[in-house]
Scaffold this motif. Structure first.
Motif, mmCIF file in Angstrom:
data_model
loop_
_atom_site.group_PDB
_atom_site.id
_atom_site.type_symbol
_atom_site.label_atom_id
_atom_site.label_comp_id
_atom_site.label_asym_id
_atom_site.label_seq_id
_atom_site.Cartn_x
_atom_site.Cartn_y
_atom_site.Cartn_z
ATOM 1 N N UNK A 25 0.834 -1.203 0.000
ATOM 2 C CA UNK A 25 0.000 0.000 0.000
ATOM 3 C C UNK A 25 0.870 1.254 0.000
ATOM 4 N N UNK A 26 1.866 1.288 0.882
ATOM 5 C CA UNK A 26 2.740 2.456 0.968
ATOM 6 C C UNK A 26 3.635 2.576 -0.261
ATOM 7 N N UNK A 27 4.110 1.442 -0.774
ATOM 8 C CA UNK A 27 4.945 1.460 -1.982
ATOM 9 C C UNK A 27 4.164 1.980 -3.184
ATOM 10 N N UNK A 28 2.849 1.769 -3.172
ATOM 11 C CA UNK A 28 1.991 2.240 -4.264
ATOM 12 C C UNK A 28 1.608 3.711 -4.094
ATOM 13 N N UNK A 29 2.114 4.362 -3.047
ATOM 14 C CA UNK A 29 1.849 5.787 -2.862
ATOM 15 C C UNK A 29 1.081 6.121 -1.610
ATOM 16 N N UNK A 30 0.506 5.113 -0.936
ATOM 17 C CA UNK A 30 -0.195 5.360 0.312
ATOM 18 C C UNK A 30 -1.486 6.125 0.139
ATOM 19 N N UNK A 31 -1.927 6.796 1.210
ATOM 20 C CA UNK A 31 -3.217 7.477 1.205
ATOM 21 C C UNK A 31 -3.342 8.506 0.083
ATOM 22 N N UNK A 32 -4.484 8.486 -0.549
ATOM 23 C CA UNK A 32 -4.746 9.421 -1.630
ATOM 24 C C UNK A 32 -4.221 8.954 -2.976
ATOM 25 N N UNK A 33 -3.349 7.937 -2.973
ATOM 26 C CA UNK A 33 -2.775 7.448 -4.225
ATOM 27 C C UNK A 33 -3.013 5.951 -4.402
ATOM 28 N N UNK A 34 -2.947 5.198 -3.322
ATOM 29 C CA UNK A 34 -3.138 3.748 -3.385
ATOM 30 C C UNK A 34 -4.542 3.410 -2.898
ATOM 31 N N UNK A 35 -5.007 2.246 -3.267
ATOM 32 C CA UNK A 35 -6.341 1.792 -2.890
ATOM 33 C C UNK A 35 -6.302 1.121 -1.527
ATOM 34 N N UNK A 36 -7.105 1.622 -0.585
ATOM 35 C CA UNK A 36 -7.170 1.051 0.756
ATOM 36 C C UNK A 36 -7.634 -0.408 0.728
ATOM 37 N N UNK A 37 -8.223 -0.838 -0.371
ATOM 38 C CA UNK A 37 -8.680 -2.232 -0.492
ATOM 39 C C UNK A 37 -7.534 -3.218 -0.295
ATOM 40 N N UNK A 38 -6.297 -2.782 -0.481
ATOM 41 C CA UNK A 38 -5.126 -3.621 -0.216
ATOM 42 C C UNK A 38 -5.063 -4.015 1.255
ATOM 43 N N UNK A 39 -5.464 -3.101 2.134
ATOM 44 C CA UNK A 39 -5.409 -3.333 3.577
ATOM 45 C C UNK A 39 -6.729 -3.807 4.177
ATOM 46 N N UNK A 40 -7.821 -3.420 3.592
ATOM 47 C CA UNK A 40 -9.144 -3.674 4.170
ATOM 48 C C UNK A 40 -9.403 -5.117 4.582
ATOM 49 N N UNK A 41 -8.988 -6.124 3.816
ATOM 50 C CA UNK A 41 -9.296 -7.504 4.214
ATOM 51 C C UNK A 41 -8.693 -7.942 5.551
ATOM 52 N N UNK A 42 -7.705 -7.222 6.032
ATOM 53 C CA UNK A 42 -7.040 -7.590 7.281
ATOM 54 C C UNK A 42 -7.705 -6.985 8.506
ATOM 55 N N UNK A 43 -8.642 -6.066 8.285
ATOM 56 C CA UNK A 43 -9.287 -5.365 9.388
ATOM 57 C C UNK A 43 -10.776 -5.665 9.423
ATOM 58 N N UNK A 44 -11.289 -5.912 10.624
ATOM 59 C CA UNK A 44 -12.727 -6.096 10.800
ATOM 60 C C UNK A 44 -13.428 -4.797 10.391
ATOM 61 N N UNK A 45 -14.651 -4.898 9.877
ATOM 62 C CA UNK A 45 -15.365 -3.674 9.486
ATOM 63 C C UNK A 45 -15.537 -2.681 10.637
ATOM 64 N N UNK A 46 -15.564 -3.189 11.879
ATOM 65 C CA UNK A 46 -15.741 -2.318 13.044
ATOM 66 C C UNK A 46 -14.443 -2.157 13.850
ATOM 67 N N UNK A 47 -13.292 -2.311 13.183
ATOM 68 C CA UNK A 47 -11.995 -2.165 13.838
ATOM 69 C C UNK A 47 -11.913 -0.829 14.565
ATOM 70 N N UNK A 48 -11.161 -0.812 15.683
ATOM 71 C CA UNK A 48 -10.937 0.437 16.417
ATOM 72 C C UNK A 48 -9.433 0.599 16.632
#
Length: 151
Positions: A25-48
């Motif tokens: 995610x960070x290598x692809x440019x991180x926030x605003x440039x990369x798709x958060x979908x790369x990380x989303x599967x690792x986090x519960x929808x209600x993660x805190x």
């Protein structure tokens, strides 16, 4: 569960998969440039994610949308935020990770090196809670603020 890094729901395996996805995610440019979908599967929808209130990005960040906003605020705060030397101190819930960080504040150019200790809870193959503990939140806040001095 289609991501190849999520082959098991064991807490340590999930966390290692998330770190690998975070690197992509960070290598692809991180926030605003990369798709958060790369990380989303690792986090519960209600993660805190709990961050100390004294930090420029302090507070509670909830859900996938909260994590996306957190990553945006972090990238606005830090020009460099390298997490180095990860050490897993406990590998079952909660997983405990000690990480050395080298960072440079975007607003001031000040650089810091500091440890972070995190407790991370995994449930049913997804991260549900993250609690980072910083050695010196005041030094971090000073490094990020104009007119302050780190240290």
């Amino acid at each position: 569960m289609s991501d190849p890094d999520r082959k098991t729901s064991a807490p340590l395996a999930v966390l290692k998969g998330m770190y690998a996805a975070e690197s992509r995610y960070l290598a692809a440019g991180g926030p605003g440039k990369a798709d958060f979908a790369t990380l989303a599967p690792f986090f519960a929808p209600d993660v805190v994610l709990f961050q100390a209130e004294g930090l420029p990005y302090g507070g509670m960040w909830r859900g996938h949308a909260g994590l996306e906003r957190f990553f945006l605020v972090m990238s606005g705060t830090w020009e460099v935020f390298d997490m180095l030397g990860r050490e897993f101190l406990a590998t079952e819930n909660p997983v405990v990770v000690r990480t050395h960080v080298h960072a440079r504040a975007r607003a001031t150019g000040r650089e810091l090196d500091f440890p972070i200790l995190q407790t991370i809870t995994v449930d049913e193959g997804r991260i549900t809670e993250v609690h980072p503990f910083y050695w010196d939140t005041a030094a971090i806040a000073r490094a990020c603020a104009h007119g302050g001095s780190a240290g």
